[in-house]
Write a protein that holds these residues in place. Structure first.
Motif, PDB file in Angstrom:
ATOM      1  N   VAL A  49      -5.930   2.667  -9.089  1.00 57.34           N
ATOM      2  CA  VAL A  49      -5.168   2.169  -7.942  1.00 57.34           C
ATOM      3  C   VAL A  49      -5.662   2.825  -6.653  1.00 57.34           C
ATOM      4  O   VAL A  49      -5.836   2.158  -5.622  1.00 57.34           O
ATOM      5  N   TRP A  50      -5.902   4.150  -6.692  1.00 60.41           N
ATOM      6  CA  TRP A  50      -6.350   4.872  -5.497  1.00 60.41           C
ATOM      7  C   TRP A  50      -7.668   4.317  -4.973  1.00 60.41           C
ATOM      8  O   TRP A  50      -7.815   4.079  -3.776  1.00 60.41           O
ATOM      9  N   PHE A  51      -8.640   4.086  -5.853  1.00 53.67           N
ATOM     10  CA  PHE A  51      -9.929   3.595  -5.386  1.00 53.67           C
ATOM     11  C   PHE A  51      -9.859   2.132  -4.956  1.00 53.67           C
ATOM     12  O   PHE A  51     -10.656   1.701  -4.117  1.00 53.67           O
TER      13      PHE A  51
ATOM     14  N   ALA B 109       0.829  -1.208   0.000  1.00 56.32           N
ATOM     15  CA  ALA B 109       0.000   0.000   0.000  1.00 56.32           C
ATOM     16  C   ALA B 109       0.862   1.256   0.000  1.00 56.32           C
ATOM     17  O   ALA B 109       0.562   2.222  -0.716  1.00 56.32           O
ATOM     18  N   ILE B 110       1.916   1.268   0.794  1.00 54.90           N
ATOM     19  CA  ILE B 110       2.782   2.453   0.872  1.00 54.90           C
ATOM     20  C   ILE B 110       3.454   2.726  -0.465  1.00 54.90           C
ATOM     21  O   ILE B 110       3.515   3.874  -0.933  1.00 54.90           O
ATOM     22  N   ILE B 111       3.942   1.658  -1.114  1.00 56.15           N
ATOM     23  CA  ILE B 111       4.601   1.829  -2.418  1.00 56.15           C
ATOM     24  C   ILE B 111       3.615   2.357  -3.451  1.00 56.15           C
ATOM     25  O   ILE B 111       3.908   3.297  -4.208  1.00 56.15           O
TER      26      ILE B 111
ATOM     27  N   PHE C 260      -1.302  10.602   3.234  1.00 50.79           N
ATOM     28  CA  PHE C 260      -0.275  10.464   2.195  1.00 50.79           C
ATOM     29  C   PHE C 260      -0.487  11.444   1.047  1.00 50.79           C
ATOM     30  O   PHE C 260       0.465  11.816   0.357  1.00 50.79           O
ATOM     31  N   THR C 261      -1.751  11.866   0.813  1.00 52.92           N
ATOM     32  CA  THR C 261      -1.996  12.792  -0.294  1.00 52.92           C
ATOM     33  C   THR C 261      -1.313  14.136  -0.066  1.00 52.92           C
ATOM     34  O   THR C 261      -1.110  14.889  -1.021  1.00 52.92           O
ATOM     35  N   LEU C 262      -0.958  14.440   1.178  1.00 48.85           N
ATOM     36  CA  LEU C 262      -0.264  15.695   1.458  1.00 48.85           C
ATOM     37  C   LEU C 262       1.114  15.757   0.808  1.00 48.85           C
ATOM     38  O   LEU C 262       1.702  16.836   0.686  1.00 48.85           O
ATOM     39  N   SER C 263       1.640  14.596   0.419  1.00 48.43           N
ATOM     40  CA  SER C 263       2.946  14.599  -0.254  1.00 48.43           C
ATOM     41  C   SER C 263       2.834  15.041  -1.711  1.00 48.43           C
ATOM     42  O   SER C 263       3.839  15.407  -2.330  1.00 48.43           O
TER      43      SER C 263
END
Length: 296
Positions: free
Chosen positions: A240-242, A13-15, A256-259
């Protein structure tokens, strides 16, 4: 029945999240570069239309049923309307405020998700340390764009800022709508198609109403920029996001979207020669610390 979601983000998920955020950061550069040849509303509307067609073809090839009755239509229309409203607010707001101010207000959306998710799933409530991490991550974004925040944009700047805040609410509201309705059990393809179809119709209609004109000819440069936005970003990365939203805790994903805006600055520095400032480096470090605090 909606399936259980993983409370913690694993390595996969992180990748996937980092890849999506890098692509979304690059998308900011692509949108900016394409604006000299095509208006923003046509650009957003047509990329949604092309991506929607690709989602339909993808689902057809994989045997995924998109049009069967499963009770997801009300939630799909709501999510699609919120998705379109978000982009409408962004493009309208940018007429009155700077891009830097718009970014800071827009990325308040993780707070909308964090505040709303406990009403949908109590297990996704953030603790004090996680709230502190979220605040630190947002502070990193605000710090990175601080120089643009101070520049006056005219007497109607407040209106553009308000539109940026509304866009954040609509963005966060889209995630909440997906989790609170029958869309939570729908496939990622169906969830994305709802949003792309509704936004394509709404944004193209807005482009006509606003008097935007289509380019007389399509240059290879524009085709490349638009192809990246439609195929790589709006089709592949959103799919991928959904899928992630369906399988993992939304509050962990949202931070994570803040990046994304920082990756946008980094992409501009590397691709447009804008330079990497010490402010950006500090912001990236603070962002990383904030994300770790939320997800540990």
């Amino acid at each position: 029945m909606p399936q259980a979601r993983r409370a913690e983000l694993d390595a996969r998920a992180i990748i996937l999240l980092l890849v999506c955020c890098v692509l979304w950061g690059l998308n900011q550069v692509a949108v900016k570069a394409a604006l000299v040849e095509i208006g923003p509303l046509w650009q957003a509307g047509l990329r949604s239309a092309v991506a929607g067609l690709l989602v339909w073809l993808w689902a057809l090839a994989r045997g995924i049923r998109l049009f069967e009755r499963d009770g997801s239509l009300p939630g799909g229309l709501l999510a699609g309307a919120l998705f379109a409203a978000e982009f409408g607010c962004i493009f309208l707001g940018l007429q009155f405020t700077s891009a830097s101010r718009m970014v800071v207000f827009l990325y308040l959306s993780p707070f909308v998700v964090a505040l709303g998710m406990p009403w949908i799933a109590r297990s996704e409530r953030l603790g004090p340390r996680q709230w502190a991490g979220l605040a630190l991550a947002f502070g990193a974004v605000a710090f990175a764009f601080a120089e643009g925040l101070a520049a006056p944009q005219g007497p109607h700047q407040w209106w553009g800022d308000a539109m940026g805040l509304a866009a954040a609410v609509f963005w966060g509201g889209t995630t909440l709508a997906i989790r609170a309705t029958r869309l939570s059990a729908a496939s990622a393809e169906k969830t994305l198609l709802y949003q792309l179809a509704v936004s394509a119709l709404a944004l193209c209609a807005a482009a006509v109403a606003a008097g935007e004109t289509l380019p007389a000819q399509l240059s290879l440069r524009l085709l490349g920029l638009f192809g990246f936005q439609a195929v790589i970003v709006s089709f592949a990365s959103y799919l991928v996001w959904f899928w992630l939203v369906r399988h993992y805790a939304a509050t962990r994903l949202a931070v994570f979207t803040l990046s994304t805006p920082l990756f946008g600055l980094l992409s501009g520095a590397l691709l447009l020669g804008e330079g990497i400032s010490g402010r950006l480096v500090v912001a990236l470090v603070a962002l990383a610390i904030g994300i770790i605090c939320v997800n540990r």
